[in-house]
Design a protein around this motif. Structure first.
Motif, mmCIF file in Angstrom:
data_model
loop_
_atom_site.group_PDB
_atom_site.id
_atom_site.type_symbol
_atom_site.label_atom_id
_atom_site.label_comp_id
_atom_site.label_asym_id
_atom_site.label_seq_id
_atom_site.Cartn_x
_atom_site.Cartn_y
_atom_site.Cartn_z
ATOM 1 N N ALA A 135 3.291 -3.970 9.250
ATOM 2 C CA ALA A 135 3.659 -3.180 8.077
ATOM 3 C C ALA A 135 5.177 -3.056 8.065
ATOM 4 O O ALA A 135 5.808 -2.865 9.102
ATOM 5 N N ILE A 136 5.780 -3.156 6.876
ATOM 6 C CA ILE A 136 7.231 -3.081 6.731
ATOM 7 C C ILE A 136 7.586 -2.004 5.718
ATOM 8 O O ILE A 136 6.997 -1.931 4.632
ATOM 9 N N LYS A 137 8.565 -1.147 6.097
ATOM 10 C CA LYS A 137 9.013 -0.083 5.194
ATOM 11 C C LYS A 137 10.512 0.139 5.370
ATOM 12 O O LYS A 137 11.100 -0.268 6.388
ATOM 13 N N PRO A 138 11.161 0.793 4.397
ATOM 14 C CA PRO A 138 12.595 1.064 4.507
ATOM 15 C C PRO A 138 12.904 1.952 5.703
ATOM 16 O O PRO A 138 12.121 2.837 6.060
ATOM 17 N N CYS A 139 14.082 1.713 6.320
ATOM 18 C CA CYS A 139 14.527 2.511 7.463
ATOM 19 C C CYS A 139 16.055 2.571 7.407
ATOM 20 O O CYS A 139 16.725 1.660 7.885
ATOM 21 N N GLY A 140 16.590 3.624 6.789
ATOM 22 C CA GLY A 140 18.030 3.719 6.646
ATOM 23 C C GLY A 140 18.560 2.541 5.840
ATOM 24 O O GLY A 140 18.084 2.251 4.743
ATOM 25 N N GLU A 148 15.198 -1.568 -1.283
ATOM 26 C CA GLU A 148 15.252 -0.543 -2.320
ATOM 27 C C GLU A 148 14.028 -0.570 -3.223
ATOM 28 O O GLU A 148 13.607 0.471 -3.738
ATOM 29 N N ALA A 149 13.455 -1.744 -3.435
ATOM 30 C CA ALA A 149 12.227 -1.836 -4.236
ATOM 31 C C ALA A 149 11.077 -1.120 -3.528
ATOM 32 O O ALA A 149 10.286 -0.400 -4.167
ATOM 33 N N LEU A 150 10.969 -1.308 -2.199
ATOM 34 C CA LEU A 150 9.940 -0.607 -1.424
ATOM 35 C C LEU A 150 10.176 0.902 -1.461
ATOM 36 O O LEU A 150 9.236 1.697 -1.586
ATOM 37 N N ARG A 151 11.445 1.292 -1.362
ATOM 38 C CA ARG A 151 11.783 2.724 -1.377
ATOM 39 C C ARG A 151 11.450 3.347 -2.733
ATOM 40 O O ARG A 151 10.877 4.440 -2.804
ATOM 41 N N LYS A 152 11.801 2.667 -3.810
ATOM 42 C CA LYS A 152 11.545 3.191 -5.150
ATOM 43 C C LYS A 152 10.053 3.270 -5.444
ATOM 44 O O LYS A 152 9.570 4.239 -6.040
ATOM 45 N N VAL A 179 0.847 -1.195 0.000
ATOM 46 C CA VAL A 179 0.000 0.000 0.000
ATOM 47 C C VAL A 179 0.879 1.241 0.000
ATOM 48 O O VAL A 179 2.058 1.191 0.371
ATOM 49 N N SER A 180 0.310 2.367 -0.395
ATOM 50 C CA SER A 180 1.043 3.632 -0.359
ATOM 51 C C SER A 180 1.294 4.033 1.087
ATOM 52 O O SER A 180 0.499 3.719 1.984
ATOM 53 N N ALA A 181 2.393 4.738 1.309
ATOM 54 C CA ALA A 181 2.823 5.077 2.665
ATOM 55 C C ALA A 181 1.791 5.888 3.428
ATOM 56 O O ALA A 181 1.690 5.790 4.650
ATOM 57 N N ASP A 182 0.993 6.702 2.724
ATOM 58 C CA ASP A 182 0.039 7.575 3.411
ATOM 59 C C ASP A 182 -1.354 6.958 3.543
ATOM 60 O O ASP A 182 -2.282 7.615 3.990
ATOM 61 N N GLU A 183 -1.511 5.694 3.158
ATOM 62 C CA GLU A 183 -2.834 5.060 3.208
ATOM 63 C C GLU A 183 -3.216 4.582 4.603
ATOM 64 O O GLU A 183 -4.394 4.418 4.904
ATOM 65 N N ILE A 184 -2.229 4.320 5.445
ATOM 66 C CA ILE A 184 -2.519 3.763 6.773
ATOM 67 C C ILE A 184 -2.633 4.894 7.778
ATOM 68 O O ILE A 184 -1.693 5.667 7.980
ATOM 69 N N ASP A 185 -3.778 5.002 8.412
ATOM 70 C CA ASP A 185 -3.992 6.030 9.431
ATOM 71 C C ASP A 185 -3.063 5.777 10.622
ATOM 72 O O ASP A 185 -2.908 4.625 11.054
ATOM 73 N N PRO A 186 -2.424 6.829 11.166
ATOM 74 C CA PRO A 186 -1.532 6.655 12.320
ATOM 75 C C PRO A 186 -2.187 5.958 13.510
ATOM 76 O O PRO A 186 -1.492 5.371 14.344
ATOM 77 N N LEU A 187 -3.524 5.985 13.596
ATOM 78 C CA LEU A 187 -4.229 5.313 14.677
ATOM 79 C C LEU A 187 -3.933 3.811 14.719
ATOM 80 O O LEU A 187 -3.992 3.187 15.776
ATOM 81 N N TYR A 188 -3.611 3.248 13.560
ATOM 82 C CA TYR A 188 -3.423 1.799 13.498
ATOM 83 C C TYR A 188 -2.022 1.360 13.930
ATOM 84 O O TYR A 188 -1.828 0.213 14.290
#
Length: 312
Positions: free
Chosen positions: A153-158, A130-134, A98-107
């Protein structure tokens, strides 16, 4: 001492499996915990399991129960509960993006760092990162750990990945009912412009290190002072009255104009230490306190600066 992994297994994307380890990204170092003490003897209070009308009971006589009606329980044996626990699978399958802004911070619930388990896993790990970042996407999956299943949820971090556990839909309250009585009338354009200008003047890059937990610092100082005291008497230091005391009916237009024009409107580099006259709040002029419109008959007291959570 090396950090102990919270979970060890594989992240799987289609036919690609990446051995990883997951570590907690937070710690409770700042928290101060108290014990309940029997004042006359100075000894810690212990708690007994007691049934009203019966008294203390043996631990072996205790069973888990779920209340279905007031005073009516469904009793469950430990082996029955164990039987429905999920097998601790060692594979976290990425099933959606999903797009990074789709998940409400409440979750979002709790963050963890994800690192490759060994050098052999690094190549695939870097490709996924890098695929997630791109793509500017967040990966979703369900992690089975300690008998339960967590949505993550998993996203790039450094150079690594950040995994955050998410609340399920039935764990989040809808805000609509709490906001139902708020007036939906648009604010006056001039008031909106002044408030926007004030926000712009106080805008600065986020750095959690610029903020201090003044309550914890004051509590530690009190504990140290009390530990050195030989009298055992209570140590009470008056923090003073809030800087916004006085009439609750404030001219919102005038308050905003003074706030925008004040020299204290620029963002501070460091949260200042509490002064007795400031009731533990950052130094600010009386005019900088949140204001209420003239038409209102009452106003909320200025709120303390909210705790900020840093996201990677």
């Amino acid at each position: 001492m090396a950090a102990r992994a919270y979970w060890s297994g594989q992240i799987r994307l289609a036919l690609v499996s990446i051995p990883v380890e997951i570590f907690s990204a937070t710690k409770a170092g700042a928290a101060i915990r108290f014990n309940q003490i029997h004042k006359p003897s100075g000894k810690r209070i212990a708690y007994e399991k007691v049934v009203p009308g019966i008294g203390p009971v043996d631990r072996g006589e205790i069973i888990k129960g779920y209340e279905v009606e007031k005073g009516q329980y469904v009793l469950l044996e430990e082996r029955e509960i164990e039987a429905v626990k999920l097998e601790s699978k060692r594979t976290l399958e990425l099933v959606q993006f999903v797009s990074a802004d789709e998940i409400d911070p409440l979750y979002f619930e709790k963050p963890y760092y994800v690192a490759p388990k060994d050098e052999l896993a690094e190549e695939a790990f870097i490709v996924l990162r890098e695929a997630l970042r791109k793509a500017k996407k967040i990966a979703l999956g369900q992690l089975s750990v300690r008998g339960s299943e967590k949505l993550v949820a998993i996203k790039p971090c450094g150079k690594g990945l950040l995994l955050e556990t998410l609340r399920y839909a039935d764990e989040v309250r809808a805000g609509r009912s709490f906001f139902a009585d708020i007036d939906d009338t648009a604010p006056e354009p001039e008031l909106l412009d002044l408030a926007t200008t004030l926000i712009d003047k106080r805008t600065a890059p986020f750095d959690a290190g610029e903020f201090e937990n003044r309550y914890v610092d004051a509590l530690k100082a009190l504990i140290a002072k009390k530990a050195k005291s030989k009298t055992g008497k209570a140590i009470i230091e008056d923090a003073g009255e809030p800087s916004g005391r006085g009439s609750n009916v404030i001219d919102l237009m005038a308050a905003l104009k003074k706030s925008v024009g004040s020299t204290g409107a620029a963002p501070a580099k460091k949260a200042p230490a509490a002064k007795k006259s400031g009731a533990g709040k950052p130094a600010a002029t009386k005019d900088e306190a949140p204001a209420t419109a003239r038409k209102s008959s009452r106003a909320k007291k200025p709120a303390a600066a909210p705790a900020t959570r840093k996201r990677a």
